[in-house]
Design a protein around this motif. Sequence first.
Motif, PDB file in Angstrom:
ATOM      1  N   VAL A 106       7.937  11.290   0.164  1.00 30.30           N
ATOM      2  CA  VAL A 106       7.450  12.673   0.147  1.00 30.30           C
ATOM      3  C   VAL A 106       7.216  13.152   1.584  1.00 30.30           C
ATOM      4  CG1 VAL A 106       6.396  12.411  -2.128  1.00 30.30           C
ATOM      5  CG2 VAL A 106       4.976  12.112  -0.075  1.00 30.30           C
ATOM      6  N   CYS A 109       1.584   7.969  -3.031  1.00 31.34           N
ATOM      7  CA  CYS A 109       1.681   6.517  -3.200  1.00 31.34           C
ATOM      8  C   CYS A 109       0.564   5.743  -2.509  1.00 31.34           C
ATOM      9  CB  CYS A 109       3.035   6.015  -2.700  1.00 31.34           C
ATOM     10  SG  CYS A 109       3.128   5.951  -0.905  1.00 31.34           S
ATOM     11  N   PHE A 139       0.172   5.342   0.822  1.00 27.70           N
ATOM     12  CA  PHE A 139       0.506   4.876   2.174  1.00 27.70           C
ATOM     13  C   PHE A 139      -0.442   5.543   3.183  1.00 27.70           C
ATOM     14  CE2 PHE A 139       2.603   5.677   6.230  1.00 27.70           C
ATOM     15  CZ  PHE A 139       3.028   4.410   6.581  1.00 27.70           C
ATOM     16  N   CYS A 165       7.393   6.263  -0.150  1.00 30.80           N
ATOM     17  CA  CYS A 165       7.803   7.025  -1.335  1.00 30.80           C
ATOM     18  C   CYS A 165       8.651   8.240  -1.026  1.00 30.80           C
ATOM     19  CB  CYS A 165       6.598   7.405  -2.182  1.00 30.80           C
ATOM     20  SG  CYS A 165       5.689   8.806  -1.513  1.00 30.80           S
ATOM     21  N   CYS A 187      -1.079   9.246   2.002  1.00 24.31           N
ATOM     22  CA  CYS A 187      -0.094   9.881   1.126  1.00 24.31           C
ATOM     23  C   CYS A 187      -0.726  10.021  -0.263  1.00 24.31           C
ATOM     24  CB  CYS A 187       1.164   9.018   1.043  1.00 24.31           C
ATOM     25  SG  CYS A 187       2.357   9.608  -0.164  1.00 24.31           S
ATOM     26  N   CYS A 245       7.284   9.990   4.068  1.00 19.28           N
ATOM     27  CA  CYS A 245       6.526   8.772   3.814  1.00 19.28           C
ATOM     28  C   CYS A 245       7.485   7.587   3.669  1.00 19.28           C
ATOM     29  CB  CYS A 245       5.712   8.940   2.527  1.00 19.28           C
ATOM     30  SG  CYS A 245       4.868   7.428   2.040  1.00 19.28           S
TER      31      CYS A 245
HETATM   32 ZN   LIG Z   1       3.971   7.941  -0.035  1.00 19.99          ZN
END
Ligand SMILES: [Zn+2]
Lengths: 383, 54
Positions: free
Chosen positions: B44, B9, B11, B42, B6, B39
């Motif tokens: 997104v 963030c 991830f 976060c 991601c 995600c």
């Molecule tokens: Zn994320």
Amino acid sequence: MNPIVVIGSGLAGFNTVKEFRKLDKETPVVVLTADDGRNYSKPMLSTGFTKEKSADDLAMASPEQVAEQFNVTVRTGVHVAGIDTDRRRVLLPDDHLDYSALVLALGADTWTPPLDGDAVGEVFSVNDLMDYGRFRQALEGNKSVTILGGGLIGCEFANDLSNGGFQVSLVEPLGRCLPMLLPEAASAAVGRGLESLGVTFHFGPLAKAVHHNRNGQGLVTELSDGTHLESDVVLSAIGLRPRIDLAKDAGLRTNRGILTDRTLRTSAPDVYALGDCAEVEGHVLPYVLPLMAGARALAKTLAGEATPVSYGVMPVTIKTPACPVVVCPPPEELEGEWDVQADGNDVQALFRDQEGALRGYALTGEAVKEKLKLNKELPALMP
Amino acid sequence: MKKWECVVCGFIYDEEEGLPEEGIEPGTKWEDVPEDWVCPDCGVGKEDFEMIEI
Ligand SMILES: [Zn+2]
Ligand SMILES: Cc1cc2nc3c(=O)[nH]c(=O)nc-3n(C[C@H](O)[C@H](O)[C@H](O)COP(=O)(O)OP(=O)(O)OC[C@H]3O[C@@H](n4cnc5c(N)ncnc54)[C@H](O)[C@@H]3O)c2cc1C
């Protein structure tokens, strides 16, 4: 028709634009921002050394690219000076702009308590990509950093700067890592994790002053217990405060943040707020997950279908790989107890209310794997 | 099998591991992850992930 005006080019502003354009390709949109308008992800600022990313590497798009991608106008370096909600107009330093709808995505300001000393002006805080660029530059050729504040941002930087080869000292008056977010056993695990990287802690005292070192090299941070910490650079990561002044001066209702209802509507007609500056039905949640929920709902509202935002479970992942942390803080002022199971740095702390229902958790080390399972057991924050 | 990160963030989605708790079986290729998946850290969407080499 007057444009939709968005103030702020952080994750809240740009994601609102992005989500809105999925629904409406035509309505003119103008983004006004006090900074340079590059699209970047703020959470990445505290993993820059670990991932070896400079400020330029972290810029995902220039303002021109954003403008083209989303068919919007982006005006950078513009500090909005006021809002005239009766005329539906934002006031710029030597200009004004009329809006059909206004989105406040103003973020939060870093806050540092007053410090004495002749080097206070050299204390850094890192709250946007431009700050980050200057901070990286200041670190070049240097070896040591003193961090003020052991919250999310302070601990993440402590881990990242250690990974980058810096000697880190961290000052936290409340006596442990992440004191506002974690119960003690979990704080201790994070502390041990960071210590294993070489971070030294100064728990208890406050920073009082920052001076230039008399020998001309670096800085000295003076603590309330008399300790003098020498380092090349000082980073303040003490607190964040929602930016409410612009809204307050315009007569909008504010509290800790800019007050909104569940459709992110403020007290003024056609003025909305989201992200770090907003207080949504009492919730001030300065994280990306709630902001994305807000951006999706607000995009629909702006496109003509009034849509309340819902918050599910809102866990916060703290990027301290030396001891990973996931926390879902229990509601403030809720009575209950932490039930803590610790095995070395693997801590599972569950907060149960007086009826025994799970209302929050804090997980460290290997225990972070329990996150998704626990999320299913928690009630949504704002269903 | 690939990994996807991601960009907002950090991830990481690992195709090998999948996300069994979210009903995504181990071995699920990125293109087979549902389009409306977001995600977990976060929120997104899939468009904000990029492939990473590890
Ligand atoms: Zn994320
Ligand atoms: C180092 C760090 C790490 C983080 N890590 C995480 C994480 O891992 N996970 C997570 O969920 N959250 C994390 N956060 C929090 C998260 O980054 C923020 O919640 C989010 O980025 C806030 O976005 P925003 O758009 O509301 O505000 P900002 O990004 O601060 O944007 C505010 C914008 O408003 C503009 N602006 C303000 N006032 C004016 C004005 N008067 N005129 C014109 N423009 C104005 C600014 O120029 C800026 O463009 C982290 C934060 C930091 C600092």
